[in-house]
Design a protein around this motif. Sequence first.
Motif, PDB file in Angstrom:
ATOM      1  N   ASP A   1      38.463  32.295  45.767  1.00 10.53           N
ATOM      2  CA  ASP A   1      37.424  32.408  44.739  1.00 10.53           C
ATOM      3  C   ASP A   1      36.854  31.104  44.397  1.00 10.53           C
ATOM      4  O   ASP A   1      37.379  30.220  43.519  1.00 10.53           O
ATOM      5  CB  ASP A   1      37.874  33.311  43.422  1.00 10.53           C
ATOM      6  CG  ASP A   1      36.929  33.220  42.479  1.00 10.53           C
ATOM      7  OD1 ASP A   1      35.826  32.868  42.570  1.00 10.53           O
ATOM      8  OD2 ASP A   1      37.319  33.672  41.306  1.00 10.53           O
TER       9      ASP A   1
ATOM     10  N   ASP B   1      30.404  36.263  42.359  1.00 13.54           N
ATOM     11  CA  ASP B   1      31.486  36.482  41.617  1.00 13.54           C
ATOM     12  C   ASP B   1      31.060  37.390  40.545  1.00 13.54           C
ATOM     13  O   ASP B   1      32.179  38.253  40.261  1.00 13.54           O
ATOM     14  CB  ASP B   1      31.832  35.130  40.940  1.00 13.54           C
ATOM     15  CG  ASP B   1      30.944  34.232  40.209  1.00 13.54           C
ATOM     16  OD1 ASP B   1      29.740  34.668  40.393  1.00 13.54           O
ATOM     17  OD2 ASP B   1      31.130  33.397  39.585  1.00 13.54           O
ATOM     18  N   ARG B   2      30.207  37.587  40.166  1.00 13.04           N
ATOM     19  CA  ARG B   2      29.749  38.479  39.168  1.00 13.04           C
ATOM     20  C   ARG B   2      29.961  39.796  39.779  1.00 13.04           C
ATOM     21  O   ARG B   2      30.226  41.149  39.095  1.00 13.04           O
ATOM     22  CB  ARG B   2      28.289  38.362  38.776  1.00 13.04           C
ATOM     23  CG  ARG B   2      28.303  37.208  37.799  1.00 13.04           C
ATOM     24  CD  ARG B   2      26.813  36.686  37.533  1.00 13.04           C
ATOM     25  NE  ARG B   2      26.110  37.801  36.692  1.00 13.04           N
ATOM     26  CZ  ARG B   2      24.748  37.861  36.318  1.00 13.04           C
ATOM     27  NH1 ARG B   2      23.964  36.926  36.876  1.00 13.04           N
ATOM     28  NH2 ARG B   2      24.317  38.902  35.629  1.00 13.04           N
TER      29      ARG B   2
ATOM     30  N   ALA C   1      33.215  40.918  40.128  1.00 12.93           N
ATOM     31  CA  ALA C   1      34.059  41.294  38.869  1.00 12.93           C
ATOM     32  C   ALA C   1      33.563  42.637  38.650  1.00 12.93           C
ATOM     33  O   ALA C   1      34.246  43.480  38.128  1.00 12.93           O
ATOM     34  CB  ALA C   1      33.803  40.176  38.102  1.00 12.93           C
TER      35      ALA C   1
ATOM     36  N   GLY D   1      35.952  45.873  38.011  1.00 14.00           N
ATOM     37  CA  GLY D   1      35.835  46.353  36.717  1.00 14.00           C
ATOM     38  C   GLY D   1      35.548  47.785  36.951  1.00 14.00           C
ATOM     39  O   GLY D   1      36.219  48.689  36.191  1.00 14.00           O
TER      40      GLY D   1
ATOM     41  N   VAL E   1      31.428  43.678  31.619  1.00 18.77           N
ATOM     42  CA  VAL E   1      32.372  42.685  32.288  1.00 18.77           C
ATOM     43  C   VAL E   1      32.038  41.234  31.878  1.00 18.77           C
ATOM     44  O   VAL E   1      30.774  40.575  32.011  1.00 18.77           O
ATOM     45  CB  VAL E   1      32.233  42.542  33.949  1.00 18.77           C
ATOM     46  CG1 VAL E   1      33.097  41.547  34.532  1.00 18.77           C
ATOM     47  CG2 VAL E   1      32.533  44.042  34.250  1.00 18.77           C
TER      48      VAL E   1
ATOM     49  N   ASP F   1      32.864  36.884  31.959  1.00 18.74           N
ATOM     50  CA  ASP F   1      33.459  35.993  32.568  1.00 18.74           C
ATOM     51  C   ASP F   1      33.402  34.593  32.231  1.00 18.74           C
ATOM     52  O   ASP F   1      32.108  34.091  32.053  1.00 18.74           O
ATOM     53  CB  ASP F   1      32.979  36.013  34.287  1.00 18.74           C
ATOM     54  CG  ASP F   1      33.694  35.123  35.123  1.00 18.74           C
ATOM     55  OD1 ASP F   1      34.341  34.291  34.901  1.00 18.74           O
ATOM     56  OD2 ASP F   1      33.646  35.580  36.593  1.00 18.74           O
TER      57      ASP F   1
ATOM     58  N   THR G   1      37.267  37.929  31.930  1.00 21.29           N
ATOM     59  CA  THR G   1      38.260  37.286  33.219  1.00 21.29           C
ATOM     60  C   THR G   1      37.689  35.544  32.926  1.00 21.29           C
ATOM     61  O   THR G   1      37.131  35.326  32.168  1.00 21.29           O
ATOM     62  CB  THR G   1      37.824  37.807  34.437  1.00 21.29           C
ATOM     63  OG1 THR G   1      38.492  37.250  35.248  1.00 21.29           O
ATOM     64  CG2 THR G   1      36.352  37.837  34.752  1.00 21.29           C
TER      65      THR G   1
ATOM     66  N   ASP H   1      42.575  38.275  37.541  1.00 20.52           N
ATOM     67  CA  ASP H   1      42.108  38.189  38.882  1.00 20.52           C
ATOM     68  C   ASP H   1      41.074  39.402  39.265  1.00 20.52           C
ATOM     69  O   ASP H   1      41.048  39.891  40.441  1.00 20.52           O
ATOM     70  CB  ASP H   1      43.354  38.342  39.701  1.00 20.52           C
ATOM     71  CG  ASP H   1      44.125  40.117  39.501  1.00 20.52           C
ATOM     72  OD1 ASP H   1      43.655  40.698  38.457  1.00 20.52           O
ATOM     73  OD2 ASP H   1      45.111  40.303  40.031  1.00 20.52           O
ATOM     74  N   LEU H   2      40.117  39.340  38.147  1.00 24.59           N
ATOM     75  CA  LEU H   2      39.292  40.549  38.310  1.00 24.59           C
ATOM     76  C   LEU H   2      38.303  40.501  39.689  1.00 24.59           C
ATOM     77  O   LEU H   2      38.135  41.447  40.343  1.00 24.59           O
ATOM     78  CB  LEU H   2      38.344  40.789  36.986  1.00 24.59           C
ATOM     79  CG  LEU H   2      37.445  42.114  37.128  1.00 24.59           C
ATOM     80  CD1 LEU H   2      38.191  43.201  36.970  1.00 24.59           C
ATOM     81  CD2 LEU H   2      36.479  42.297  35.872  1.00 24.59           C
ATOM     82  N   VAL H   3      37.852  39.097  39.772  1.00 25.75           N
ATOM     83  CA  VAL H   3      37.161  38.816  40.924  1.00 25.75           C
ATOM     84  C   VAL H   3      37.837  39.439  42.338  1.00 25.75           C
ATOM     85  O   VAL H   3      37.480  39.624  43.372  1.00 25.75           O
ATOM     86  CB  VAL H   3      36.866  37.382  41.088  1.00 25.75           C
ATOM     87  CG1 VAL H   3      36.234  36.942  42.173  1.00 25.75           C
ATOM     88  CG2 VAL H   3      35.945  37.034  39.702  1.00 25.75           C
TER      89      VAL H   3
END
Length: 250
Positions: free
Chosen positions: A6, A102-103, A106, A110, A121, A123, A218, A237-239
């Motif tokens: 990531d 990345d959004r 995630a 999510g 979500v 971040d 996250t 580690d959501l991503v």
Amino acid sequence: MILELDCGNSFIKWRVLDASASELVSEGVVDSNQALLESLRIMKPLSLRKCRLVSVRTNEETSALTEMLEREFGIPIVCARPAREMSGVRNGYEDYERLGLDRWLAMLGGFHLAAGSACLVLDFGTAVTADFVGADGEHLGGFICPGMPLMRNQLRTHTRKIRYGDDAAERALSSHVPGRTTVEAVERGCSLMLRGFVLTQLELARAYWGEQFTVFITGGDAELVKGVAPDARVVPDLVFVGLAMACPLS
Ligand SMILES: Nc1ncnc2c1ncn2[C@@H]1O[C@H](COP(=O)(O)OP(=O)(O)O)[C@@H](O)[C@H]1O
Ligand SMILES: CC(C)(COP(=O)(O)O)[C@@H](O)C(=O)NCCC(=O)O
Ligand SMILES: [K+]
């Protein structure tokens, strides 16, 4: 083994999973391609079969990284790509390709973990982002603002007398009472900005969905804010959860 990356604006988060991608073998955070290579080289045994990655860096920077990995390990590399719709989530951007990957990942992670509920979500990385996904998977959009590293560096760069080191910064965050030193005043002030941001996002989520939503937190600075959202799920580690969904193994 599977290598997952990531690549954020400040750091590369990496992890190595076993061949079936079910067990975590090792993980870390590095600040350069070279440091990534060094972290991987000392792993014994290391038998990488494949790499999947997400990057919010420029194409040039991402290519330099993938070329380095191809040279070193000779493995196929798959990069997460923008999509209008995936795993039940519909990208809400006017131009879906412009939404940070990345959004997007995630959000996929999510929405999957929330098992059908609406989700918010959040971040906390170089930038802070909030994204709203309804129970029907519709992404309503989100917000971007400076994260902790950017806020503190703006103050350090654009004032004459705000100067302090990383150790003092870490100590200053042991509480949120009004600061009696510069480092306390800045670190606690910026941390409270982030907490205030979280509270505002929660209010907005309640206006949309009442109490029927799941909050995910996250990013590297998640710990700074989790106290103000006791019901939130902190998922570092959501991503990567979303990355596995966007780039399945075969
Ligand atoms: N092990 C770690 N290594 C580096 N930064 C970390 C670590 N743990 C927490 N942080 C914090 O995480 C923030 C960066 O978050 P991150 O999500 O990695 O950002 P980005 O994805 O934008 O590169 C920094 O402000 C840093 O203080
Ligand atoms: C908003 C971001 C800078 C966050 O990056 P990060 O803090 O995780 O490094 C990144 O998702 C990005 O570059 N997005 C593109 C712009 C957008 O999402 O609208
Ligand atoms: K990130």
